[in-house]
Write a protein that holds these residues in place. Structure first.
Motif, PDB file in Angstrom:
ATOM      1  N   HIS A 236      -2.940 -26.738  -6.858  1.00  0.00           N
ATOM      2  CA  HIS A 236      -1.937 -25.803  -6.348  1.00  0.00           C
ATOM      3  C   HIS A 236      -1.590 -26.103  -4.890  1.00  0.00           C
ATOM      4  CE1 HIS A 236      -0.394 -21.889  -4.844  1.00  0.00           C
ATOM      5  NE2 HIS A 236       0.075 -21.750  -6.071  1.00  0.00           N
ATOM      6  N   ALA A 237      -2.595 -26.493  -4.108  1.00  0.00           N
ATOM      7  CA  ALA A 237      -2.381 -26.737  -2.677  1.00  0.00           C
ATOM      8  C   ALA A 237      -1.639 -28.036  -2.402  1.00  0.00           C
ATOM      9  CB  ALA A 237      -3.726 -26.757  -1.955  1.00  0.00           C
TER      10      ALA A 237
ATOM     11  N   ALA B 201       4.281 -30.577 -10.779  1.00  0.00           N
ATOM     12  CA  ALA B 201       4.893 -29.408 -10.139  1.00  0.00           C
ATOM     13  C   ALA B 201       6.409 -29.577 -10.112  1.00  0.00           C
ATOM     14  CB  ALA B 201       4.349 -29.242  -8.720  1.00  0.00           C
ATOM     15  N   LEU B 202       7.092 -28.561  -9.605  1.00  0.00           N
ATOM     16  CA  LEU B 202       8.548 -28.575  -9.516  1.00  0.00           C
ATOM     17  C   LEU B 202       9.003 -28.928  -8.102  1.00  0.00           C
ATOM     18  CD1 LEU B 202       9.060 -25.389 -11.633  1.00  0.00           C
ATOM     19  CD2 LEU B 202      10.171 -27.570 -12.139  1.00  0.00           C
ATOM     20  N   PRO B 203      10.089 -29.675  -7.966  1.00  0.00           N
ATOM     21  CA  PRO B 203      10.569 -30.044  -6.630  1.00  0.00           C
ATOM     22  C   PRO B 203      10.881 -28.811  -5.788  1.00  0.00           C
ATOM     23  CG  PRO B 203      11.684 -31.339  -8.327  1.00  0.00           C
ATOM     24  CD  PRO B 203      10.917 -30.257  -9.039  1.00  0.00           C
ATOM     25  N   GLY B 204      10.338 -28.776  -4.606  1.00  0.00           N
ATOM     26  CA  GLY B 204      10.687 -27.740  -3.642  1.00  0.00           C
ATOM     27  C   GLY B 204       9.934 -26.433  -3.778  1.00  0.00           C
ATOM     28  N   ILE B 205       9.424 -26.108  -4.988  1.00  0.00           N
ATOM     29  CA  ILE B 205       8.767 -24.812  -5.167  1.00  0.00           C
ATOM     30  C   ILE B 205       7.354 -24.943  -5.732  1.00  0.00           C
ATOM     31  CG2 ILE B 205      10.826 -23.376  -5.299  1.00  0.00           C
ATOM     32  CD1 ILE B 205      10.784 -23.587  -8.299  1.00  0.00           C
ATOM     33  N   GLY B 206       6.821 -26.147  -5.758  1.00  0.00           N
ATOM     34  CA  GLY B 206       5.424 -26.333  -6.105  1.00  0.00           C
ATOM     35  C   GLY B 206       5.092 -25.963  -7.544  1.00  0.00           C
TER      36      GLY B 206
ATOM     37  N   LEU C 165       8.805 -14.543 -12.455  1.00  0.00           N
ATOM     38  CA  LEU C 165       8.882 -15.355 -13.660  1.00  0.00           C
ATOM     39  C   LEU C 165       8.774 -16.838 -13.320  1.00  0.00           C
ATOM     40  CD1 LEU C 165      11.759 -13.489 -15.542  1.00  0.00           C
ATOM     41  CD2 LEU C 165       9.275 -13.212 -15.815  1.00  0.00           C
ATOM     42  N   HIS C 166       8.552 -17.640 -14.356  1.00  0.00           N
ATOM     43  CA  HIS C 166       8.397 -19.079 -14.187  1.00  0.00           C
ATOM     44  C   HIS C 166       9.572 -19.705 -13.422  1.00  0.00           C
ATOM     45  CE1 HIS C 166       5.974 -18.284 -17.874  1.00  0.00           C
ATOM     46  NE2 HIS C 166       5.156 -19.149 -17.312  1.00  0.00           N
ATOM     47  N   HIS C 167       9.273 -20.793 -12.765  1.00  0.00           N
ATOM     48  CA  HIS C 167      10.257 -21.619 -12.063  1.00  0.00           C
ATOM     49  C   HIS C 167      10.886 -20.885 -10.884  1.00  0.00           C
ATOM     50  CE1 HIS C 167      10.891 -25.005 -15.236  1.00  0.00           C
ATOM     51  NE2 HIS C 167       9.665 -24.503 -15.289  1.00  0.00           N
ATOM     52  N   THR C 168      10.096 -20.022 -10.277  1.00  0.00           N
ATOM     53  CA  THR C 168      10.523 -19.370  -9.039  1.00  0.00           C
ATOM     54  C   THR C 168       9.402 -19.488  -8.021  1.00  0.00           C
ATOM     55  OG1 THR C 168       9.639 -17.185  -9.643  1.00  0.00           O
ATOM     56  CG2 THR C 168      11.908 -17.690 -10.332  1.00  0.00           C
ATOM     57  N   ALA C 169       9.778 -19.482  -6.749  1.00  0.00           N
ATOM     58  CA  ALA C 169       8.777 -19.567  -5.686  1.00  0.00           C
ATOM     59  C   ALA C 169       7.793 -18.398  -5.727  1.00  0.00           C
ATOM     60  CB  ALA C 169       9.471 -19.650  -4.332  1.00  0.00           C
TER      61      ALA C 169
ATOM     62  N   ALA D 214       4.994 -19.108  -8.153  1.00  0.00           N
ATOM     63  CA  ALA D 214       4.056 -20.123  -7.641  1.00  0.00           C
ATOM     64  C   ALA D 214       2.999 -19.503  -6.738  1.00  0.00           C
ATOM     65  CB  ALA D 214       4.826 -21.211  -6.900  1.00  0.00           C
ATOM     66  N   ARG D 215       3.369 -18.466  -5.991  1.00  0.00           N
ATOM     67  CA  ARG D 215       2.437 -17.886  -5.029  1.00  0.00           C
ATOM     68  C   ARG D 215       1.207 -17.259  -5.699  1.00  0.00           C
ATOM     69  NH1 ARG D 215       7.271 -16.526  -2.080  1.00  0.00           N
ATOM     70  NH2 ARG D 215       7.353 -14.418  -2.941  1.00  0.00           N
TER      71      ARG D 215
END
Length: 412
Positions: free
Chosen positions: A35-36, A92-97, A344-348, A351-352
């Motif tokens: 995650h980090a 992971a996803l670009p920009g939002i981990g 929901l999935h695929h949001t910053a 990810a937190r």
């Protein structure tokens, strides 16, 4: 189930769960470390190294870079005839981990593999931990499947992080094109008529697909994003690049949708005079088909851990390359839930919560539940035989294809 088999099952369940709990710190640390340091598709070098290092340190035989995919791997333990695969995701996803929770997914599969490794000899199984990169992009599982990495696998399991526990859902088939229009540059003020405007082509394509959506069947979705459409405002754009992604309920519907969308893209080229180049982006993802026995076994295991998975049988949720695996062999892909406060999935925001206490518990519970599924499969004579027979049928079919004569010459 005979008394002897029941005793074997109960003992294996206890030992597998204990093995997972023995590695609790390692598994949580792995999830937090992934995650980090999020890594996107086909760049997951550190992530793959973290997992393979733990697998090697716990007695697995590790092969890295399988199927010519640098961040894919296979780690095996045991020598039984029943090969059970745990699919580990870690991209992971670009920009939002890790906004899809793949750090949880991957760590849970590692934990399940460790649990089953502790009882592999007693159950007559081989545990195969498969590192599957690029689920969010080109579809590592589909590529590994095509490369033969699943050829000896009788059943494959994984879980997916989510805001809720669920079982039985399907997924949408998905495919993507990289789209390039090539025109001709010219001065936008002095001689625009001498140019062929690639931006016009991409605009017409976007508009045509937008109008097409009304006539597409329920469940068919089209998304697009433009990467390039000119570089200077006073120059007619010579090149425009985009990516189109299509989703449908079945592979058959996906094929039909591709024909309709392709017609829109070709029409834009015809209207503007630009040249169109289409390149398939990664593998097509098939719709997900979850095995009934494996789903029931997981449900029982999750409930024994205090969870109550919601049945999503018949519902379609997102897309996954695990769908490709499920078309070939018995597969399991439930969701493991933890509190994301509505994210929901695929949001910053989602990810937190990937390293929260709830996510940590999800890693351990999912690992134990998946290990329980493996034990149930190995100790149920009928289900074990079913999976082995399906594997034998696949091998026979493959051998028949390989031995078939190659036809040459003109097709009549």
């Amino acid at each position: 189930m005979t008394g002897h088999v029941r005793q074997l099952r109960d003992r294996a369940l206890t030992e597998a769960a204990a093995a997972v709990r023995t590695h609790e710190r390692d598994l949580v640390a792995l999830s937090h470390s992934l995650h980090a340091e999020p890594e996107t598709a086909m760049r997951e070098h550190k992530s793959a190294a973290k997992i393979t290092s733990l697998a090697a340190a716990t007695g697995f035989t590790v092969t890295r870079g399988v199927a010519d995919l640098p961040t894919a791997f296979v780690a095996t333990h045991g020598s039984g005839e029943l090969v059970v695969a745990l699919c580990a995701e870690y991209d992971a996803l670009p920009g939002i981990g890790h906004a899809c929770g793949h750090n949880v997914n991957g760590a849970a599969s590692v934990g399940a593999a460790l649990g089953l490794a502790a009882v592999a000899d007693a159950l007559g199984i081989t545990v195969k931990l498969i590192g599957t990169p690029a689920e969010e992009d080109i579809g590592g599982k589909a590529l590994l499947l095509d490369a033969g990495v699943f050829d000896d696998v009788a059943a494959a399991f994984m879980v997916h992080a989510a805001p809720e526990d669920s079982v039985g859902a399907s997924s949408l088939a998905v495919g993507a094109w990289d789209v390039t229009y090539t025109g001709k540059s010219s001065h936008a003020a002095l001689a625009p008529w001498e140019g062929v405007n690639a931006l016009d082509a991409i605009t017409l394509a976007h508009t045509a697909v937008g109008l097409l959506r009304q006539q597409l069947p329920p469940g068919v979705l089209v998304h697009d994003v433009v990467f390039e459409a000119g570089r200077a405002v006073n120059v007619i754009p010579e090149t425009a690049r985009a990516r189109y992604e299509l989703r449908a309920r079945t592979m058959e519907d996906l094929v039909h949708a591709r024909r309709r969308v392709r017609a829109c893209l070709e029409a834009a080229a015809l209207a503007t005079g630009a040249e169109l180049e289409l390149a398939e982006h990664g593998a097509d993802f098939a719709d997900l088909r979850q095995d009934a026995f494996l789903t029931a076994a997981y449900t029982r295991a999750a409930r024994s851990l205090g969870r109550d998975p919601v049945s999503r049988q018949g519902e379609v949720i997102a897309s996954t390359d695990m769908g490709n695996v499920s078309h070939v062999l018995p597969a399991l892909h439930p969701t493991i839930g933890y509190d994301t406060e509505g994210a929901l999935h695929h949001t910053a925001p989602f990810a937190r919560y990937g390293n929260s206490p709830g996510a940590d518990r999800a890693v351990l519970d999912a690992a134990i539940a998946l290990a329980h599924v493996g034990v149930d499969l190995a100790t149920d004579p009928a289900q074990r035989r079913r999976c082995l027979d399906l594997l034998a049928d696949r091998r026979t079919a493959t051998a028949s294809l390989e031995s078939a004569p190659v036809r040459t010459g003109r097709v009549p």
